[in-house]
Design a protein around this motif. Sequence first.
Motif, mmCIF file in Angstrom:
data_model
loop_
_atom_site.group_PDB
_atom_site.id
_atom_site.type_symbol
_atom_site.label_atom_id
_atom_site.label_comp_id
_atom_site.label_asym_id
_atom_site.label_seq_id
_atom_site.Cartn_x
_atom_site.Cartn_y
_atom_site.Cartn_z
ATOM 1 N N GLY A 219 0.845 -1.068 0.115
ATOM 2 C CA GLY A 219 -0.059 0.041 -0.068
ATOM 3 C C GLY A 219 0.960 1.310 0.123
ATOM 4 N N PHE A 220 2.046 1.194 0.814
ATOM 5 C CA PHE A 220 2.884 2.433 0.968
ATOM 6 C C PHE A 220 3.590 2.608 -0.522
ATOM 7 C CE2 PHE A 220 7.156 3.966 1.383
ATOM 8 C CZ PHE A 220 6.799 5.233 1.898
ATOM 9 N N ALA A 221 4.047 1.677 -1.256
ATOM 10 C CA ALA A 221 4.777 1.401 -2.491
ATOM 11 C C ALA A 221 3.676 2.040 -3.276
ATOM 12 C CB ALA A 221 5.039 0.160 -2.953
ATOM 13 N N PHE A 222 2.304 1.681 -3.595
ATOM 14 C CA PHE A 222 1.207 2.155 -4.346
ATOM 15 C C PHE A 222 1.047 3.655 -4.384
ATOM 16 C CE2 PHE A 222 -3.211 3.187 -5.114
ATOM 17 C CZ PHE A 222 -3.267 2.818 -6.614
ATOM 18 N N VAL A 223 1.138 4.161 -2.916
ATOM 19 C CA VAL A 223 0.795 5.608 -2.503
ATOM 20 C C VAL A 223 1.940 6.197 -3.142
ATOM 21 C CG1 VAL A 223 0.507 7.371 -0.769
ATOM 22 C CG2 VAL A 223 -0.955 5.213 -0.824
ATOM 23 N N ALA A 224 3.058 6.046 -3.046
ATOM 24 C CA ALA A 224 4.256 6.582 -3.302
ATOM 25 C C ALA A 224 4.518 6.615 -4.941
ATOM 26 C CB ALA A 224 5.663 6.057 -2.724
ATOM 27 N N LEU A 225 4.006 5.585 -5.663
ATOM 28 C CA LEU A 225 4.136 5.567 -6.965
ATOM 29 C C LEU A 225 3.004 6.611 -7.664
ATOM 30 C CD1 LEU A 225 5.000 1.823 -7.913
ATOM 31 C CD2 LEU A 225 6.473 3.881 -7.930
ATOM 32 N N SER A 226 1.764 6.472 -6.788
ATOM 33 C CA SER A 226 0.783 7.300 -7.376
ATOM 34 C C SER A 226 1.227 8.914 -7.272
ATOM 35 C CB SER A 226 -0.555 7.003 -6.707
ATOM 36 O OG SER A 226 -0.877 5.901 -6.800
ATOM 37 N N VAL A 227 1.822 9.153 -6.121
ATOM 38 C CA VAL A 227 2.146 10.737 -5.791
ATOM 39 C C VAL A 227 3.252 10.821 -7.069
ATOM 40 C CG1 VAL A 227 3.569 12.188 -4.250
ATOM 41 C CG2 VAL A 227 1.624 10.761 -3.694
ATOM 42 N N ARG A 228 4.186 10.102 -7.231
ATOM 43 C CA ARG A 228 5.257 10.368 -8.244
ATOM 44 C C ARG A 228 4.624 10.709 -9.679
ATOM 45 N NH1 ARG A 228 9.923 6.344 -10.103
ATOM 46 N NH2 ARG A 228 8.209 5.548 -11.206
ATOM 47 N N SER A 229 3.749 9.773 -9.918
ATOM 48 C CA SER A 229 3.081 9.569 -11.284
ATOM 49 C C SER A 229 2.267 11.125 -11.449
ATOM 50 C CB SER A 229 2.182 8.752 -11.302
ATOM 51 O OG SER A 229 1.344 8.474 -12.865
ATOM 52 N N PHE A 230 1.525 11.355 -10.481
ATOM 53 C CA PHE A 230 0.648 12.873 -10.479
ATOM 54 C C PHE A 230 1.766 13.973 -10.540
ATOM 55 C CE2 PHE A 230 -1.207 16.409 -8.341
ATOM 56 C CZ PHE A 230 -2.056 16.568 -8.857
ATOM 57 N N ASN A 231 2.796 13.849 -10.088
ATOM 58 C CA ASN A 231 3.743 15.057 -10.106
ATOM 59 C C ASN A 231 4.453 15.285 -11.528
ATOM 60 O OD1 ASN A 231 3.389 16.163 -7.360
ATOM 61 N ND2 ASN A 231 5.164 14.720 -6.708
ATOM 62 N N GLN A 232 4.808 13.854 -12.165
ATOM 63 C CA GLN A 232 5.244 13.840 -13.330
ATOM 64 C C GLN A 232 4.161 14.403 -14.410
ATOM 65 O OE1 GLN A 232 6.516 9.828 -13.719
ATOM 66 N NE2 GLN A 232 8.500 10.259 -12.975
ATOM 67 N N GLN A 233 2.971 13.877 -14.252
ATOM 68 C CA GLN A 233 1.913 14.371 -15.301
ATOM 69 C C GLN A 233 1.700 15.922 -15.169
ATOM 70 O OE1 GLN A 233 0.313 12.304 -17.250
ATOM 71 N NE2 GLN A 233 -0.896 14.166 -18.245
ATOM 72 N N LYS A 234 1.721 16.443 -13.941
ATOM 73 C CA LYS A 234 1.784 17.812 -14.023
ATOM 74 C C LYS A 234 2.941 18.581 -14.803
ATOM 75 C CE LYS A 234 0.697 19.907 -9.980
ATOM 76 N NZ LYS A 234 0.575 20.296 -8.574
ATOM 77 N N THR A 235 4.209 18.154 -14.353
ATOM 78 C CA THR A 235 5.228 18.553 -15.201
ATOM 79 C C THR A 235 4.900 18.491 -16.514
ATOM 80 O OG1 THR A 235 6.580 17.883 -13.196
ATOM 81 C CG2 THR A 235 7.565 18.472 -15.432
ATOM 82 N N ILE A 236 4.749 17.216 -17.031
ATOM 83 C CA ILE A 236 4.409 16.940 -18.507
ATOM 84 C C ILE A 236 3.398 18.165 -19.297
ATOM 85 C CG2 ILE A 236 3.348 15.596 -20.330
ATOM 86 C CD1 ILE A 236 4.715 13.128 -18.628
ATOM 87 N N GLU A 237 2.318 18.461 -18.473
ATOM 88 C CA GLU A 237 1.371 19.232 -18.966
ATOM 89 C C GLU A 237 2.026 20.789 -18.915
ATOM 90 O OE1 GLU A 237 -1.868 18.436 -15.969
ATOM 91 O OE2 GLU A 237 -2.661 16.534 -17.118
ATOM 92 N N THR A 238 2.621 21.068 -18.018
ATOM 93 C CA THR A 238 3.300 22.256 -18.044
ATOM 94 C C THR A 238 4.434 22.532 -19.220
ATOM 95 O OG1 THR A 238 3.295 22.419 -15.601
ATOM 96 C CG2 THR A 238 4.626 23.859 -16.716
ATOM 97 N N LEU A 239 5.174 21.444 -19.471
ATOM 98 C CA LEU A 239 5.909 21.551 -20.612
ATOM 99 C C LEU A 239 5.494 21.417 -21.950
ATOM 100 C CD1 LEU A 239 8.691 19.078 -19.284
ATOM 101 C CD2 LEU A 239 9.077 21.404 -19.599
ATOM 102 N N GLU A 240 4.260 20.860 -22.081
ATOM 103 C CA GLU A 240 3.463 21.019 -23.334
ATOM 104 C C GLU A 240 2.975 22.303 -23.452
ATOM 105 O OE1 GLU A 240 0.544 17.770 -23.037
ATOM 106 O OE2 GLU A 240 2.048 16.269 -23.696
#
Length: 118
Positions: A26-47
């Motif tokens: 569960g901790f690993a899933f939450v950590a990966l979800s947070v990282r994925s969310f941050n990366q998605q925000k970065t990608i949208e900003t770069l686009e």
Amino acid sequence: MEYANKVIGFVNKAASNNTVINSFLGFAFVALSVRSFNQQKTIETLETQKESLLKSNKAIKKTIWEWKQQLYAQPQGGFALPVDKIKPIFGDAPTPAAPPAGSPVNIESGSPQKKILI
């Protein structure tokens, strides 16, 4: 050695306990979800930045094109350079080919001489 045995025993008990395994997953899933969310925000900003940069690049290219056309259209009188000399500077016209390296050049005409082999 006794301390190492206690640690190994604790790790074995924890590995066999489903609650510990589920908590870790569960901790690993939450950590990966947070990282994925941050990366998605970065990608949208770069686009969005990419789109604005493409627009500004197109505007700059258009401005440069207009300036070149205006420069080429200027009258040839006065101190202005001839269009034939201006175009190679901007890469719009091919430059004259240079003679191959090592070939003798006629000083008077500037053209390469032919070698006569005997």
